[in-house]
Design an enzyme around this catalytic site. Structure first.
Site: not given
Length: 475
Positions: A291-295, A297, A316, A342, A412
């Site tokens: 779940c890389a967005g927005p980038g 991490k 993402e 996905d 978060c």
């Protein structure tokens, strides 16, 4: 023919055009965008500030003006619940019957009166003048009358009047005093483990302006390099973190402009570091950020992977967010790939990765310092909307990791329904797994609880309220 005033002049009282105050007008425009378009202040405010500097010129709209506008916007949003209670006590109608633009002007005025050191007469007169510009003379009189009532007491005095007593309803008391919806107060209290200790400190920390924190991406920049910048001080926990003191501008830092460093909360850095340093059984060659967005991490993981010669796949779902991930990773020295996919319907074979991170979409209750408007938008039913996605992403992550590999489930939000409940439910379907104790992977960080998972807190660690559970596949 000269332009005539909209209202007849009163004898002895010459007509005066409303005077536009660019700072307060900007703050009002930002609040209207937040209310009307569900915009986020951290996204809408920077372009408004740039526009004001270009229009007014640096001599008429300087850094102090920008700082005041920022304080007015964020301070008003953070204390909206408290200010609504005060305003409600000063008007003769329900707040829902007050037009939203009028309420925004009133809230800005109340913040100046109760939340800043602006003198009373200046706060009232500037707010009334703003009302004349954006609302007209008639509603300006209403604003003037309400703010004069508010000015009769200070914040402590108003809280004694409008907040329910603790002994009668502690959650409602905290909701008004610390300006959080009651359901959020209840959820945070449960996440802390109950008891009065900590809840007031946490709610107060949510209302403080967070420091801007930078990350030096390993192999491309160092914390020492960033510390050479004016207004820079070391981070508290991450070896790659540097905080900018008030007034520090990330865009002025060369390493940030060159993408060798970025803006990233220290809690997010710690989550990435814990996953990267978790003990593995077997090789350490392929990493996945699911779940890389927005980038943020992904950029840190990519730099850490590059130092070990490992490959990072950053996935993402949303194409525009995948573009942000690609920009964050641009220039990374090691092998990586960014795809739009996905995470619940993976584009990779099962058991393909040694380390997997899923920082799942959530209510964001752990980042209320940065997005104060989120507390007023979220509803308890939002949890039901996120629950299937969070569980689906963790299941896919556990299927993607090989036996002996490690998955990091991060969010978060400290809400138990988004943290331990998700992990416990999914692991029932994966009996051949074990929870790793993540606490030793954050050396020097205190108050990490009983483990094995980690919950960071704004009032204890100065970070967003990040949660992390590390899971190893054993069979």
């Amino acid at each position: 023919m000269s332009e005539q005033p909209r209202r007849p002049r009163k004898p002895g009282k010459p007509y005066r055009r409303p005077q536009k105050d660019p700072v307060r007008l900007l703050a009002f425009e930002a609040l209207r965008a937040v209310d009307e378009r569900d915009a986020y202040a951290n996204l809408v405010l920077p372009p408004l500030l740039r526009k004001a500097r270009e229009k007014e010129g640096p001599e008429k709209f300087d850094a102090r003006d920008a700082a005041l506008a920022t304080e007015l916007v964020y301070g008003t949003l953070r204390r909206q619940g408290t200010y609504d209670a005060v305003i409600a006590d000063c008007v003769d109608r329900p707040l829902r019957e007050v037009d939203p633009p009028v309420l925004d002007v009133l809230s800005l005025g109340v913040h100046q009166l109760l939340g800043t050191r602006i003198p009373t007469h200046a706060a009232v007169s500037a707010s009334v003048e703003l009302a004349r510009v954006v609302l007209g003379d008639g509603r300006a009189k209403f604003v003037n009358a309400v703010l004069r009532k508010v000015a009769r007491d200070d914040l402590d005095g108003w809280l004694e009047r409008v907040a329910p007593p603790w002994d009668e309803d502690p959650e409602d008391h905290l909701a008004v005093v610390h300006s959080h919806p009651r359901w959020v107060v209840s959820a945070l209290w449960d996440s802390l483990g109950g008891g009065r200790a900590g809840i007031e400190e946490l709610l107060a920390a949510d209302n403080e302006r967070p420091a801007v924190t930078l990350v030096a991406r390993p192999g491309r920049a160092t914390a020492d390099e960033l510390l050479g910048e004016e207004a820079a001080v070391p981070g508290r926990w991450s070896p790659y973190a540097v905080r900018l003191s008030e007034g520090g501008e990330p865009g002025a830092v060369e390493a940030v402009r060159e993408n060798r460093a970025g803006v990233q909360d220290e809690g997010s850095q710690l989550v990435a570091l814990a996953l990267a340093n978790a003990p593995l059984d077997g090789p350490d060659r392929r990493w996945l950020d699911g779940c890389a967005g927005p980038g943020g991490k992904a950029a840190l993981l990519g730099a850490l992977a590059a130092e070990r010669g490992a490959f990072l796949l950053a996935s993402e779902k949303q194409p525009h967010r995948a573009g942000l991930v690609a920009r964050a990773l641009d220039g990374n020295p090691g092998p990586y790939q960014v795809i739009a996919a996905d995470g619940t319907r993976p584009a990779w074979r099962p058991g393909s990765f040694d380390r997997v991170l899923v920082d799942v979409p959530c209510t964001g209750l752990g980042a209320l310092r940065r997005r104060p408007e989120a507390r007023w938008r979220r509803r308890p039913e939002d949890l039901d909307g996120f629950a299937p996605l969070q569980r689906g992403l963790l299941r896919s992550a556990l299927e993607a990791v090989r036996i002996g590999g490690v998955v990091g489930y991060a969010t978060c939000s400290p809400h138990l329904a988004e943290t331990r409940a998700v992990v416990a439910d999914v692991l029932k379907q994966f009996p051949d797994t074990e929870l790793l104790d993540a606490r030793p992977l954050l050396p020097g960080v205190p108050d990490l609880g009983d483990g094995p998972d980690i919950q960071l807190w704004p009032h204890l660690h100065g970070t967003d309220a990040m949660y992390l559970a590390l899971v190893r596949r054993t069979g």
